[in-house]
Design a protein around this motif. Structure first.
Motif, PDB file in Angstrom:
ATOM      1  N   ASP A 261       5.217  52.677  -4.839  1.00 18.32           N
ATOM      2  CA  ASP A 261       4.077  53.071  -4.006  1.00 18.32           C
ATOM      3  C   ASP A 261       4.491  54.101  -2.945  1.00 18.32           C
ATOM      4  OD1 ASP A 261       2.139  51.589  -5.275  1.00 18.32           O
ATOM      5  OD2 ASP A 261       2.356  49.847  -3.967  1.00 18.32           O
ATOM      6  N   ASP A 262       5.770  54.027  -2.539  1.00 15.10           N
ATOM      7  CA  ASP A 262       6.280  54.977  -1.548  1.00 15.10           C
ATOM      8  C   ASP A 262       6.752  56.282  -2.196  1.00 15.10           C
ATOM      9  OD1 ASP A 262       5.786  53.234   0.530  1.00 15.10           O
ATOM     10  OD2 ASP A 262       7.804  52.371   0.515  1.00 15.10           O
TER      11      ASP A 262
ATOM     12  N   ARG B 130       6.590  48.221  -4.289  1.00 16.46           N
ATOM     13  CA  ARG B 130       6.551  48.864  -2.973  1.00 16.46           C
ATOM     14  C   ARG B 130       7.309  50.183  -2.989  1.00 16.46           C
ATOM     15  NH1 ARG B 130       7.176  43.548  -0.755  1.00 16.46           N
ATOM     16  NH2 ARG B 130       9.408  43.883  -0.470  1.00 16.46           N
TER      17      ARG B 130
ATOM     18  N   LEU C 100       0.944  50.835 -12.465  1.00 15.93           N
ATOM     19  CA  LEU C 100       0.839  51.821 -11.388  1.00 15.93           C
ATOM     20  C   LEU C 100       0.430  53.202 -11.880  1.00 15.93           C
ATOM     21  CD1 LEU C 100       3.986  50.845  -9.292  1.00 15.93           C
ATOM     22  CD2 LEU C 100       1.624  50.134  -8.946  1.00 15.93           C
TER      23      LEU C 100
END
Length: 284
Positions: A182-183, A179, A224
């Motif tokens: 992703d930010d 998370r 990612l």
């Protein structure tokens, strides 16, 4: 634990808190110097078995060193470890005191882009997060809780005080790390961690293991598509440091990235073994 032992442990923790408070009002150079003296005394008189293990380990992966060099290096290790402990009292000075120089900052992507940082416990490893923040990134990192509650609370309070985000070592650190990435944040993971009596990496002649933090960092980066950056710190003199960044190879599979990280980590450890936290606990 008996009441007497519990009281003794509590008094010891309180005394450490008082020492920390006293060091916190000293200049960084003085606090670090106090640690150097305490570290050498500890290694010589109270940590004899750890000193013997360090000499044995060092002789195994640095056979080029003479007996005198081995003893000098292990003495330097205790000097360094003592400094690390007392430098925590002046933690923010590492960030704002001009004590950290950065090399290879172009290995990091622009702020706001995800990046996985594979750090190591060489030099003052705390400076790695400081250097990443200095480059404009928001940093989250994994950690191992300390059994000493006073030391643990001091450590976490100091880290949070500069904006470091903790990824609790529970069942969901991977999800939290994803998370954060992703930010557009940076995740710092130390790949030479000590768990259950074992230092997993670097291999130092052992088989490279696709396990633990060194595997986690490579897997995160591949999953990612984020840059994988190896980071190391070196103590230059006293309480001054250099943090270096270098891109790890992600052109192959995860196993290939693990192998490249192990190569970079081993080179860092061989170069400055006296500044490696794990020298006195490593077991071949």
């Amino acid at each position: 634990m008996t009441d007497r032992k519990r009281l003794k442990a509590r008094l010891s923790e309180w005394s450490e808190l008082l020492v920390f408070k006293g060091l916190s009002i000293m200049p960084m150079a003085v606090a670090s110097g106090v640690g150097a003296v305490l570290g050498r005394i500890s290694g010589r008189y109270f940590r004899k078995s750890a000193t013997a293990l360090s000499l044995k380990n060092l002789a195994k992966f640095r056979p080029d060193l003479s007996d005198a060099d081995l003893k000098r290096t292990v003495g330097g290790m205790w000097d360094h470890l003592g400094r690390i402990l007392t430098e925590f009292s002046r933690y923010k000075t590492l960030r704002y005191g001009g004590l950290v120089e950065v090399e290879g900052a172009d290995a990091l992507p622009p702020p706001g882009s995800p990046v996985v940082i594979a750090g190591c416990h060489v030099g003052n490893w705390e400076t790695i997060s400081h250097a990443v923040m200095m480059a404009g990134h928001t940093v989250a990192g994994t950690y191992q809780p300390l059994s000493n509650s006073v030391r643990h609370n001091i450590m976490m309070r100091q880290r949070h005080g500069i904006g470091w985000i903790s990824l609790a070592p529970d069942a969901a650190p991977m999800r939290r790390a994803i998370r954060h990435l992703d930010d557009g944040g940076a995740v710092v993971v130390y790949i030479d961690e000590y768990v259950a009596g074992v230092v997993n990496a670097p291999a130092l002649g052992r088989d490279i293991k696709l396990d633990r933090n060194i595997y986690l960092t490579a897997r995160l980066a591949h999953r990612l598509g984020a840059p994988l950056v190896f980071a190391k710190c070196q103590r230059l003199k006293g309480a001054k440091y250099r943090v270096s960044f270098e891109r790890a190879d992600t052109s192959g599979d995860v196993a290939a990235s693990v192998s490249d990280l192990d190569r970079l980590l081993e080179a860092a450890v061989r170069e400055r073994p006296e500044q490696w936290l794990m020298l006195h606990v490593l077991k071949f």
